[in-house]
Design a protein around this motif. Structure first.
Motif, PDB file in Angstrom:
ATOM      1  N   THR A 103     -60.019 -12.769 -32.618  1.00  0.00           N
ATOM      2  CA  THR A 103     -59.027 -13.817 -32.309  1.00  0.00           C
ATOM      3  C   THR A 103     -57.579 -13.324 -32.345  1.00  0.00           C
ATOM      4  N   PRO A 104     -57.126 -12.643 -33.401  1.00  0.00           N
ATOM      5  CA  PRO A 104     -55.713 -12.243 -33.428  1.00  0.00           C
ATOM      6  C   PRO A 104     -55.331 -11.194 -32.384  1.00  0.00           C
ATOM      7  N   PHE A 105     -56.316 -10.559 -31.766  1.00  0.00           N
ATOM      8  CA  PHE A 105     -56.015  -9.551 -30.740  1.00  0.00           C
ATOM      9  C   PHE A 105     -55.838 -10.154 -29.348  1.00  0.00           C
ATOM     10  N   VAL A 106     -56.205 -11.419 -29.197  1.00  0.00           N
ATOM     11  CA  VAL A 106     -56.163 -12.045 -27.855  1.00  0.00           C
ATOM     12  C   VAL A 106     -54.740 -12.532 -27.600  1.00  0.00           C
ATOM     13  N   LYS A 107     -53.925 -11.645 -27.031  1.00  0.00           N
ATOM     14  CA  LYS A 107     -52.498 -11.916 -26.818  1.00  0.00           C
ATOM     15  C   LYS A 107     -52.060 -11.330 -25.474  1.00  0.00           C
ATOM     16  N   ALA A 108     -50.947 -11.810 -24.971  1.00  0.00           N
ATOM     17  CA  ALA A 108     -50.408 -11.262 -23.725  1.00  0.00           C
ATOM     18  C   ALA A 108     -50.238  -9.751 -23.880  1.00  0.00           C
ATOM     19  N   GLY A 109     -50.644  -9.011 -22.863  1.00  0.00           N
ATOM     20  CA  GLY A 109     -50.469  -7.563 -22.858  1.00  0.00           C
ATOM     21  C   GLY A 109     -51.729  -6.796 -23.195  1.00  0.00           C
ATOM     22  N   VAL A 110     -52.674  -7.423 -23.894  1.00  0.00           N
ATOM     23  CA  VAL A 110     -53.909  -6.703 -24.221  1.00  0.00           C
ATOM     24  C   VAL A 110     -54.809  -6.701 -22.985  1.00  0.00           C
TER      25      VAL A 110
END
Ligand code: MF3
Ligand code: CO
Ligand code: CO
Length: 264
Positions: free
Chosen positions: A29-36
């Motif tokens: 969950t915390p890795f799902v961000k713009a740019g990944v």
């Protein structure tokens, strides 16, 4: 193929596989961000399952009849992608909605679950679609009990989403699950009450409605896997693995980070 009734020993192992599956979704969950990129999410999940859980990511090299082997360890379906999106080197961007679908094999048993994630701040329409899809899954789950029918589940989902102007994808369905990824029965996300298979305690299957903001039609992309809406409307999906108990249901893929069941 007949529908198996799981033994207490099977059920104990399915609880473990299910919880691990939910925990992968919590972890990512915390890795799902713009740019990944979705490739990066795939690698993170792969390594977590293999190294931390001593499990096997079931999608990797999965090759049902008529398909080339699936090349990645999770499915990542963005915006108008309905399901089976193949991770790649494109980065997520602000406003995307993305489904991550994880299936973990542990001690031979499968857990299967997916959630929607918001990248930054999606539109109100996109968030409404995701929320309605989550609610529709729970309308389906709450129809599960011994003596109920598979058609009750499909009807509960369809009769909730269609009045909102959304449509149910017909070509893909939930499925029995256990020692195999996809077992009987097929769990349709539309249908009529009191039709189809009668549920019995000990059955285990997924419910995984794919709900389109526009029309129901889909098409498959040239990669042989990724499914998109024909009209390019947004699509959302949530999935849990469900046990039929003596009194109702147990959600086997629940974990600490699962979104809480909605008040319906
Ligand atoms: N996890 C999907 C499901 O819910 C199936 C993915 S098959 C794959 O049934 F090969 F694309 F991984
Ligand atoms: Co599934
Ligand atoms: Co799945």
């Amino acid at each position: 193929m007949s529908v198996s009734i799981k033994t207490p020993q099977d059920i104990e192992k399915m609880r473990i596989a299910g919880r691990l599956t939910g925990e992968v979704l919590d972890y990512i969950t915390p890795f799902v961000k713009a740019g990944v990129t979705t490739n990066e999410l795939d690698k993170l999940c792969h390594d977590y399952i293999v190294d931390m859980q001593q499990g096997i990511p079931a999608p990797l090299n999965y090759a049902p009849q008529g398909h080339t082997p699936y090349p990645k360890s999770i499915c990542t379906s963005i915006n108008h992608q309905v399901c089976h999106g193949v991770p790649g080197d494109k980065a997520l961007k602000n406003g995307d909605i993305v489904n991550l679908d994880v299936t973990v094999i542990k001690n031979g048993y499968h857990g299967d679950s997916s959630r929607m994630f918001y990248v930054g701040e999606p539109s109100i329409q996109a968030r409404r679609l995701c929320e309605a899809t989550w609610q529709s899954l729970w309308h389906g789950i709450r129809a599960v009990k011994p003596g109920a029918y598979l058609g009750d589940i499909g009807h509960a989902i369809q009769s909730f989403v269609e009045p909102l102007g959304y449509s149910v994808v017909r070509e893909f369905c939930g499925h029995g699950i256990g020692l195999h990824f996809h077992e009987a029965p097929q769990v349709l996300h539309y249908g009529r009450p009191k039709t189809g298979l009668r549920l019995e305690a000990g059955m285990i299957f997924t419910i995984e409605p794919m709900i389109n903001a526009g029309k129901t039609g889909i098409k498959q992309l040239g990669d042989g896997w990724t499914v998109v809406t024909k009209d390019h409307s947004l699509s959302a999906q949530y999935e849990h693995t469900i046990l039929v108990t003596d009194t109702g249901f147990e959600v086997l893929t629940a974990s600490d980070g699962s979104p809480p069941p909605p008040a319906l």
